[in-house]
Design a protein around this motif. Structure first.
Motif, PDB file in Angstrom:
ATOM      1  N   GLY A 105       0.827  -1.200   0.000  1.00 44.25           N
ATOM      2  CA  GLY A 105       0.000   0.000   0.000  1.00 44.25           C
ATOM      3  C   GLY A 105       0.865   1.254   0.000  1.00 44.25           C
ATOM      4  N   GLY A 156       1.092   2.074  -3.286  1.00 40.73           N
ATOM      5  CA  GLY A 156      -0.206   2.161  -3.944  1.00 40.73           C
ATOM      6  C   GLY A 156      -0.716   0.860  -4.516  1.00 40.73           C
ATOM      7  N   HIS A 166      -2.323  -3.074  -4.295  1.00 41.14           N
ATOM      8  CA  HIS A 166      -3.256  -3.870  -3.510  1.00 41.14           C
ATOM      9  C   HIS A 166      -2.536  -5.125  -3.015  1.00 41.14           C
ATOM     10  CE1 HIS A 166      -6.872  -6.206  -2.684  1.00 41.14           C
ATOM     11  NE2 HIS A 166      -7.552  -5.082  -2.753  1.00 41.14           N
ATOM     12  N   THR A 200      -7.646   0.497 -12.325  1.00 45.53           N
ATOM     13  CA  THR A 200      -6.330   1.135 -12.215  1.00 45.53           C
ATOM     14  C   THR A 200      -5.380   0.285 -11.363  1.00 45.53           C
ATOM     15  OG1 THR A 200      -7.067   2.470 -10.362  1.00 45.53           O
ATOM     16  CG2 THR A 200      -7.217   3.477 -12.522  1.00 45.53           C
ATOM     17  N   ASP A 201      -5.891  -0.347 -10.309  1.00 45.43           N
ATOM     18  CA  ASP A 201      -5.053  -1.259  -9.515  1.00 45.43           C
ATOM     19  C   ASP A 201      -4.524  -2.375 -10.403  1.00 45.43           C
ATOM     20  OD1 ASP A 201      -5.560   0.169  -7.291  1.00 45.43           O
ATOM     21  OD2 ASP A 201      -6.802  -1.324  -6.285  1.00 45.43           O
ATOM     22  N   PHE A 214       5.109   3.083  -7.525  1.00 43.43           N
ATOM     23  CA  PHE A 214       4.997   4.307  -6.734  1.00 43.43           C
ATOM     24  C   PHE A 214       4.769   5.510  -7.648  1.00 43.43           C
ATOM     25  CE2 PHE A 214       6.815   7.949  -4.463  1.00 43.43           C
ATOM     26  CZ  PHE A 214       6.189   7.838  -3.237  1.00 43.43           C
ATOM     27  N   LYS A 223       1.240   5.229  -9.478  1.00 42.86           N
ATOM     28  CA  LYS A 223       0.078   5.516  -8.642  1.00 42.86           C
ATOM     29  C   LYS A 223       0.000   6.989  -8.263  1.00 42.86           C
ATOM     30  CE  LYS A 223      -2.651   2.938  -7.028  1.00 42.86           C
ATOM     31  NZ  LYS A 223      -3.953   2.434  -7.503  1.00 42.86           N
ATOM     32  N   ARG A 224       1.095   7.728  -8.443  1.00 37.05           N
ATOM     33  CA  ARG A 224       1.057   9.150  -8.129  1.00 37.05           C
ATOM     34  C   ARG A 224       0.885  10.010  -9.365  1.00 37.05           C
ATOM     35  NH1 ARG A 224       2.296   6.717  -4.381  1.00 37.05           N
ATOM     36  NH2 ARG A 224       2.027   7.326  -2.221  1.00 37.05           N
ATOM     37  N   LYS A 238      -3.977   7.683 -10.404  1.00 33.59           N
ATOM     38  CA  LYS A 238      -4.353   8.276  -9.130  1.00 33.59           C
ATOM     39  C   LYS A 238      -5.662   7.688  -8.636  1.00 33.59           C
ATOM     40  CE  LYS A 238      -2.153  12.740  -9.573  1.00 33.59           C
ATOM     41  NZ  LYS A 238      -2.403  14.019 -10.185  1.00 33.59           N
ATOM     42  N   ALA A 261      -7.928   6.221  -4.773  1.00 32.65           N
ATOM     43  CA  ALA A 261      -7.794   5.348  -3.607  1.00 32.65           C
ATOM     44  C   ALA A 261      -7.720   3.894  -4.048  1.00 32.65           C
ATOM     45  CB  ALA A 261      -8.981   5.564  -2.674  1.00 32.65           C
ATOM     46  N   ARG A 262      -7.127   3.091  -3.181  1.00 35.31           N
ATOM     47  CA  ARG A 262      -7.008   1.667  -3.497  1.00 35.31           C
ATOM     48  C   ARG A 262      -8.347   0.963  -3.355  1.00 35.31           C
ATOM     49  NH1 ARG A 262      -2.747  -1.473  -0.240  1.00 35.31           N
ATOM     50  NH2 ARG A 262      -3.409  -0.173   1.490  1.00 35.31           N
TER      51      ARG A 262
END
Lengths: 635, 103
Positions: free
Chosen positions: A336, A339, A341, A369-370, A431, A434-435, A439, A441-442
């Protein structure tokens, strides 16, 4: 046979159930090795189909559907299950009978799916699996009362010991006969009463489950004490993660230690085969094609079968014992941080064997996105195809010494470092992704931790058999074709009379290598490496065989690695060797991976984005490695 | 480490115990689920989806649970035994579950 002849084609049975209900074990118990794995058209969800003969003598086709908690599909995997049972799948008629598999120790969770399936109005059989575990825990289920309460035939089974299979087969026969009779009489199936349940529908289902259990559950039993005790240790905040890393470290050591002996055997067999075939054929182009092109080339890939099987052996054991879910639990917080799962752990671990099944395993991640982030970094995990390259260079440049009193080999340690570099760079890329692009939340983690179980040898062997078959099919098709092409490129045009350099220098491959050489010179690659990278675009492991061809060697496998290693040790500088290792951590050199990324993401964009970012990283890492090593070593 | 202030003026438990978010329970605590409230959790899911998934995984009114394990670092995620199975979830989402602690 005449009584079942009403149906067109063999009756089709679908196995449906929650994850961890022992569905695959039941599938194996019913079909044995008579199973085929393919993809559903249009989506890359594995479609496992098998066949068996029922006691009544009917040929029955059985499909193992992806595990799901509900028909309300959340992931591409679960969508397949929903669409097949609802008959929405194109090119596929809905199953005649559904066998719903439920864990007898966990009926409260598993029966809701049975109630949902019942709404479909199609024949269902409930296989009450893991009855042995249920009894051991003092859980007593009255199968007759359960059947009466649900209005569905119930058969108790112990799939991993193949108990109750005969009873299930008899019930399948009865249900199929009944279904064919009733469909002839009613001229059609019962209307489908299923619709996507709302929260209040789910609560109603739940109350119905409680009513059914009140009628059929004589004794609820105790939860598994063993599981609780093992978890107290393995999920302990201080012990959990170190133990997980120890397991992974042992796994990679075993890949080398256990696979060594069978690899020697394959190597000896190939050398003998090459010699025999070579002696039987007259000198000339055909002999060169068969022995140098096909046997040496395909052999250089076949030799890695033992290592791939050892890796998959560990993955299958981790999955079937229930530890894989614990690993996801332990790593969720750490992953996490970049970012990812916790569930991304399973695709990423599979990618150590091969990125193709790894990327396909990312289907279990619901959020797009995950899932994309996981797919994009999966090829950075060191797959087994990189092993031949790493093994070769390490053998040439790293002394074979042991450390810590013989416990750890220096070569193994370097290998571990390469794996670690792949993992760390994957985390760094995740990293950044995910930024920037991914973008948000997980996806929530709502994951069952199944009770620990002893894996069944039979199920593990069947799983390994399947992996071996897929790998050999690849060696026999893609790699076979590439080897012939490579041989052609390396053989024609022939060297002119009175030539001084090796023949390949004058061939198409030589020309291509020389053309690429200036581009690769800043990262320390020789023109021989440039030539080997050309066929290596198709599959990484091909690069070793290509180097063998470039250096005009004719051995295969270990013998090739042995003599090639000494040639390389003399021909390359250490910075060049390190630079090539750095290149292979990142380089996107695998057509199979790229094609599966294209299919899974359904987009050329993500595939091309992967090629671009990995090539850039590879070139950058090799450049830095070469410059730094040259400066440090005074080269 | 301090446990955040628990302040739920609207929620009342049937037996009079103060309702708590599941996300605040520590290892070893037992509780009974008294309600689901998605708005108390941060989630990227569309409205109603988290609640449905939780019900599907056994987090439903009346279910009795026990926090068995905590992850590392930050004691997150948690593993909760519900009836016959163990469910792993993050504290951020566990806030959506209102529970009444049991002795």
């Amino acid at each position: 046979m005449s009584s079942t002849a009403i149906l067109a084609g063999p009756p089709r049975i679908a196995l449906v159930g929650n994850p961890n209900c022992g569905k695959t074990a039941l599938f194996n118990a019913l079909t044995g090795a008579r199973q085929k794995v393919a993809n559903y058209p249009g989506v890359t969800v594995e479609r496992k189909v098998g066949e068996f003969l029922s006691p009544a003598g009917a040929r029955v086709q059985i499909i193992d559907l992806p595990g799901t908690y509900s028909l309300r599909a959340r992931s591409p995997d679960e969508e397949v299950t929903r669409d097949v049972v609802l008959g929405r799948f194109e090119h596929e008629t809905p199953p005649d009978v559904m066998v719903c598999v439920a864990d007898a120790t966990n009926l409260r969770l598993h029966l809701r799916l049975v109630l949902e399936l019942r709404k479909l109005g199609r024949p269902i059989i409930l296989a009450l699996n893991m009855m042995d575990v249920a009894e051991a825990r003092g859980c007593r289920v009255d199968a007759g009362a359960l059947s009466a309460a649900l209005g569905v035939p119930v058969v108790p089974t112990v799939a991993i010991r193949r108990h109750g299979v005969r009873g299930l087969l008899d019930q399948i026969d009865r249900t199929v006969a009944l279904a064919s009779g009733s469909s002839a009489a009613l001229s059609g199936v019962a209307p489908c009463g299923w619709s996507e349940p709302t929260a209040s529908d789910l609560r109603a289902y739940h109350r119905e489950v409680e009513d059914v259990l009140a009628a059929a559950l004589r004794d609820a039993g105790r939860p598994s004490l063993a599981t609780r005790r093992i978890d107290a240790a393995l999920l302990h905040p201080a012990i959990g993660l170190p133990f997980l890393f120890l397991v992974l470290f042992l796994m990679f050591q075993a890949v080398f230690a256990w696979a060594a002996w069978p690899m020697d055997m394959i190597d000896a067999g190939l050398t003998w085969f090459q010699g025999t075939v070579g002696a039987a054929l007259p000198d000339g182009l055909l002999k060169s094609l068969v022995t140098d092109g096909i046997i040496a080339g395909v052999g250089s890939v076949l030799i890695f079968l033992p290592q791939i099987l050892v890796l998959f052996f560990f993955i299958l054991i981790l999955e079937s014992t229930g530890y894989m879910a614990r690993a996801a639990f332990l790593l969720d917080r750490l992953m996490g941080g970049v970012g990812l799962h916790g569930r991304a752990f399973i695709p990423l671990l599979s990618s150590f064997a091969c990125a193709v099944p790894g990327i396909m395993a990312a289907r279990t991640i619901e959020n797009r996105t995950d899932r994309l982030a996981t797919i994009m970094i999966a090829p950075l995990m060191t797959c087994s195809a990189r092993l031949p390259v790493y093994t070769l260079i390490i053998a040439a440049f790293v002394p074979n010494r042991t450390m810590l009193g013989g416990l750890v080999g220096l070569q193994g340690l370097v290998m571990f470092t390469l794996y670690a570099a792949g993992i760390l760079s994957a985390l760094a890329v995740a990293f950044v992704l995910k930024r920037t692009v991914f973008k948000g939340a997980r996806e929530p983690l709502l994951m069952e931790l199944p009770s620990y179980r002893l894996p069944s040898a039979r199920d593990v062997l069947l799983g390994l058999f399947e992996r071996a078959r897929i790998f050999l099919a690849r060696a026999g098709t893609v790699i076979f074709a590439i080897m012939i092409l490579l041989w052609f490129l390396g053989t024609f045009p022939a060297a002119p009379d009175g030539a001084t350099g090796p023949a390949i220098d004058y061939s198409f491959a030589g020309m291509l290598g020389h053309a690429l050489a200036p581009l690769l010179a800043p990262i320390g690659f020789t023109w021989q490496i440039a030539i080997a990278l050309v066929p290596g675009m198709a599959a990484r492991e091909v690069a070793v065989a290509a180097l063998g061809t470039v250096y005009a060697l004719s051995e295969t496998g270990d013998a090739l690695s042995g003599s090639l290693a000494s040639v390389l040790a003399a021909d390359w500088s250490l910075p060049t060797a390190l630079s090539l290792l750095a290149w292979f951590i990142f380089a996107p050199q695998c057509v199979s991976t790229l094609s599966v990324v294209k299919r899974e993401t359904n987009s050329w964009f993500w595939m091309l984005a992967m090629v671009a970012y990995m090539t850039l990283l590879a070139y950058g890492a090799a450049f830095v490695t070469f410059r730094v090593a040259s400066a440090l070593l005074g080269g | 480490m301090t446990i955040p202030d628990m302040n739920f003026p609207d929620a009342t438990a049937e037996d009079g115990a103060i309702p708590v978010h599941l996300g605040l329970l520590r290892k070893g605590q037992r509780a009974e689920v008294i309600g689901l409230d998605e708005t108390a959790a941060t989630t990227p899911l569309p409205p109603g989806e988290l609640e449905r998934r939780m019900i599907e995984m056994g987090l439903i009114e009346g279910a009795r649970l026990e926090v068995l394990h905590e992850g590392f670092p930050g004691s997150d995620p948690i593993a909760v035994r519900i009836a016959d199975h163990i469910l792993a979830l993050r504290r951020a989402e566990a806030h959506a579950v209102l529970v009444s602690p049991l002795a």
